[in-house]
Design an enzyme around this catalytic site. Sequence first.
Site, PDB file in Angstrom:
ATOM      1  N   GLY A 176       5.021  -0.005 -18.537  1.00 28.05           N
ATOM      2  CA  GLY A 176       5.803   1.226 -18.607  1.00 28.05           C
ATOM      3  C   GLY A 176       5.332   2.248 -19.618  1.00 28.05           C
ATOM      4  O   GLY A 176       6.138   3.020 -20.142  1.00 28.05           O
ATOM      5  N   ARG A 206      10.504  -6.148   3.580  1.00 25.44           N
ATOM      6  CA  ARG A 206      10.310  -4.846   2.922  1.00 25.44           C
ATOM      7  C   ARG A 206      11.361  -3.819   3.313  1.00 25.44           C
ATOM      8  O   ARG A 206      11.810  -3.022   2.486  1.00 25.44           O
ATOM      9  CB  ARG A 206       8.946  -4.260   3.333  1.00 25.44           C
ATOM     10  CG  ARG A 206       7.777  -4.903   2.676  1.00 25.44           C
ATOM     11  CD  ARG A 206       6.492  -4.138   2.986  1.00 25.44           C
ATOM     12  NE  ARG A 206       5.345  -4.924   2.573  1.00 25.44           N
ATOM     13  CZ  ARG A 206       4.902  -5.001   1.320  1.00 25.44           C
ATOM     14  NH1 ARG A 206       5.504  -4.335   0.370  1.00 25.44           N
ATOM     15  NH2 ARG A 206       3.863  -5.742   1.024  1.00 25.44           N
ATOM     16  N   MET A 260       4.268  -1.788  -8.278  1.00 23.87           N
ATOM     17  CA  MET A 260       3.228  -2.514  -7.555  1.00 23.87           C
ATOM     18  C   MET A 260       3.692  -2.979  -6.178  1.00 23.87           C
ATOM     19  O   MET A 260       3.555  -4.163  -5.834  1.00 23.87           O
ATOM     20  CB  MET A 260       2.751  -3.711  -8.387  1.00 23.87           C
ATOM     21  CG  MET A 260       2.174  -3.312  -9.741  1.00 23.87           C
ATOM     22  SD  MET A 260       0.850  -2.105  -9.612  1.00 23.87           S
ATOM     23  CE  MET A 260      -0.424  -3.145  -8.942  1.00 23.87           C
ATOM     24  N   ARG A 261       4.253  -2.040  -5.406  1.00 27.90           N
ATOM     25  CA  ARG A 261       4.662  -2.389  -4.053  1.00 27.90           C
ATOM     26  C   ARG A 261       4.343  -1.227  -3.116  1.00 27.90           C
ATOM     27  O   ARG A 261       4.416  -0.058  -3.529  1.00 27.90           O
ATOM     28  CB  ARG A 261       6.165  -2.661  -3.991  1.00 27.90           C
ATOM     29  CG  ARG A 261       6.557  -3.979  -4.623  1.00 27.90           C
ATOM     30  CD  ARG A 261       8.029  -4.235  -4.440  1.00 27.90           C
ATOM     31  NE  ARG A 261       8.443  -4.310  -3.052  1.00 27.90           N
ATOM     32  CZ  ARG A 261       8.271  -5.361  -2.253  1.00 27.90           C
ATOM     33  NH1 ARG A 261       7.678  -6.447  -2.712  1.00 27.90           N
ATOM     34  NH2 ARG A 261       8.683  -5.339  -0.995  1.00 27.90           N
ATOM     35  N   ILE A 262       4.016  -1.579  -1.885  1.00 31.00           N
ATOM     36  CA  ILE A 262       3.821  -0.547  -0.866  1.00 31.00           C
ATOM     37  C   ILE A 262       5.200  -0.203  -0.330  1.00 31.00           C
ATOM     38  O   ILE A 262       6.010  -1.103  -0.069  1.00 31.00           O
ATOM     39  CB  ILE A 262       2.895  -1.081   0.248  1.00 31.00           C
ATOM     40  CG1 ILE A 262       1.486  -1.218  -0.315  1.00 31.00           C
ATOM     41  CG2 ILE A 262       2.923  -0.173   1.469  1.00 31.00           C
ATOM     42  CD1 ILE A 262       0.534  -1.960   0.586  1.00 31.00           C
ATOM     43  N   ASN A 290       3.372   9.540  -7.172  1.00 31.09           N
ATOM     44  CA  ASN A 290       2.715   8.334  -7.679  1.00 31.09           C
ATOM     45  C   ASN A 290       1.564   8.751  -8.601  1.00 31.09           C
ATOM     46  O   ASN A 290       1.006   9.829  -8.458  1.00 31.09           O
ATOM     47  CB  ASN A 290       2.158   7.527  -6.504  1.00 31.09           C
ATOM     48  CG  ASN A 290       1.491   6.239  -6.925  1.00 31.09           C
ATOM     49  OD1 ASN A 290       2.023   5.475  -7.743  1.00 31.09           O
ATOM     50  ND2 ASN A 290       0.312   5.976  -6.388  1.00 31.09           N
ATOM     51  N   HIS A 344      -2.245   7.423  -9.762  1.00 29.90           N
ATOM     52  CA  HIS A 344      -3.286   6.465  -9.395  1.00 29.90           C
ATOM     53  C   HIS A 344      -4.451   6.605 -10.377  1.00 29.90           C
ATOM     54  O   HIS A 344      -4.869   7.731 -10.675  1.00 29.90           O
ATOM     55  CB  HIS A 344      -3.757   6.744  -7.959  1.00 29.90           C
ATOM     56  CG  HIS A 344      -4.806   5.786  -7.506  1.00 29.90           C
ATOM     57  ND1 HIS A 344      -4.498   4.489  -7.131  1.00 29.90           N
ATOM     58  CD2 HIS A 344      -6.150   5.903  -7.408  1.00 29.90           C
ATOM     59  CE1 HIS A 344      -5.622   3.860  -6.819  1.00 29.90           C
ATOM     60  NE2 HIS A 344      -6.626   4.688  -6.980  1.00 29.90           N
ATOM     61  N   ASP A 367      -2.230   5.657  -1.111  1.00 30.53           N
ATOM     62  CA  ASP A 367      -2.863   6.638  -2.012  1.00 30.53           C
ATOM     63  C   ASP A 367      -3.496   7.812  -1.256  1.00 30.53           C
ATOM     64  O   ASP A 367      -4.544   8.321  -1.654  1.00 30.53           O
ATOM     65  CB  ASP A 367      -3.922   5.943  -2.911  1.00 30.53           C
ATOM     66  CG  ASP A 367      -3.316   4.809  -3.725  1.00 30.53           C
ATOM     67  OD1 ASP A 367      -2.176   4.970  -4.195  1.00 30.53           O
ATOM     68  OD2 ASP A 367      -3.974   3.765  -3.882  1.00 30.53           O
ATOM     69  N   GLU A 400      -3.350   9.948 -17.957  1.00 32.88           N
ATOM     70  CA  GLU A 400      -2.145   9.732 -17.129  1.00 32.88           C
ATOM     71  C   GLU A 400      -0.911  10.212 -17.875  1.00 32.88           C
ATOM     72  O   GLU A 400      -0.045  10.883 -17.313  1.00 32.88           O
ATOM     73  CB  GLU A 400      -1.974   8.236 -16.802  1.00 32.88           C
ATOM     74  CG  GLU A 400      -3.037   7.674 -15.888  1.00 32.88           C
ATOM     75  CD  GLU A 400      -2.807   6.197 -15.579  1.00 32.88           C
ATOM     76  OE1 GLU A 400      -1.715   5.672 -15.848  1.00 32.88           O
ATOM     77  OE2 GLU A 400      -3.740   5.564 -15.084  1.00 32.88           O
TER      78      GLU A 400
HETATM   79  C1  GRF Z   1      -1.265   2.877 -14.447  1.00 37.12           C
HETATM   80  O1  GRF Z   1      -2.597   2.598 -14.728  1.00 37.12           O
HETATM   81  C2  GRF Z   1      -1.158   3.643 -13.174  1.00 37.12           C
HETATM   82  O2  GRF Z   1      -2.257   4.443 -12.902  1.00 37.12           O
HETATM   83  C3  GRF Z   1      -1.015   2.573 -12.141  1.00 37.12           C
HETATM   84  O3  GRF Z   1      -0.273   1.556 -12.772  1.00 37.12           O
HETATM   85  C4  GRF Z   1      -0.455   1.614 -14.173  1.00 37.12           C
HETATM   86  C5  GRF Z   1       0.879   1.609 -14.824  1.00 37.12           C
HETATM   87  O4  GRF Z   1       0.806   1.453 -16.212  1.00 37.12           O
HETATM   88  N1  GRF Z   1      -0.395   3.098 -10.950  1.00 37.12           N
HETATM   89  P1  GRF Z   1       2.110   1.537 -17.121  1.00 37.12           P
HETATM   90  O5  GRF Z   1       3.081   0.455 -16.651  1.00 37.12           O
HETATM   91  O6  GRF Z   1       2.685   2.920 -16.971  1.00 37.12           O
HETATM   92  O7  GRF Z   1       1.635   1.283 -18.502  1.00 37.12           O
END
Ligand code: GRF
Length: 204
Positions: free
Chosen positions: A15, A68, A93-95, A110, A112, A148, A177
Amino acid sequence: MGKRLKIGVLVSGSGTNLQSIIDRCQDGSLPAVISCVISNNEKAYALERARRHGITAICLKHTDFNGRTAYDAELVKVLQSHGVELVVLAGFMRIITPGFIEAFPNAIMNIHPALLPAFPGLHAQRQALEYGVKVTGCTVHFVDAGTDTGPIVMQAIVSVEENDSEDTLSARIQMEEHRIFPEAIRLFAEGRLKVDGRKVVYSK
Ligand code: GRF
């Protein structure tokens, strides 16, 4: 302060992106309020970060649901019950299923860790290193039915150094990010993003 956009943040891990959004909501530079944080993983440190800031933190384990579609229907229900206007996937981490996407048209973002359309899917930083690119980066995009593939809102470039490992490269990408994700959300909150086919146009 004027009207603040209600956002719901979906997380699975540590997070750090969530933290950057919390910080910018708190310092007033992002006109948004986090209505809820939801994780599919009860051990996600992101949930702890939310609680520490007095933000509603909800764990919805996907393993408690029959598939799902049922899981995503519950996610939509919870997000709507919190009045969420923008869904932010910050390391979720889910589609997600078409039903979820239809419930929030052009209102799911999102992040990426690559310059899309290069290196979609998992382990984007490893893919970049193995390919031998000299620059990579990160992309904020709206979510559509593909993996993506949605319209790109913002990107940032990171150089690849000769001695980079997956960890060192990931750490530098994450710094970008944390800068661009809140910035993209700010443009959305200010009503300045228009989706025109594949393109996201900024208005003044
Ligand atoms: C990040 O690297 C993001 O690009 C990917 O998942 C990671 C999340 O990291 N989608 P965090 O939990 O925000 O530290």
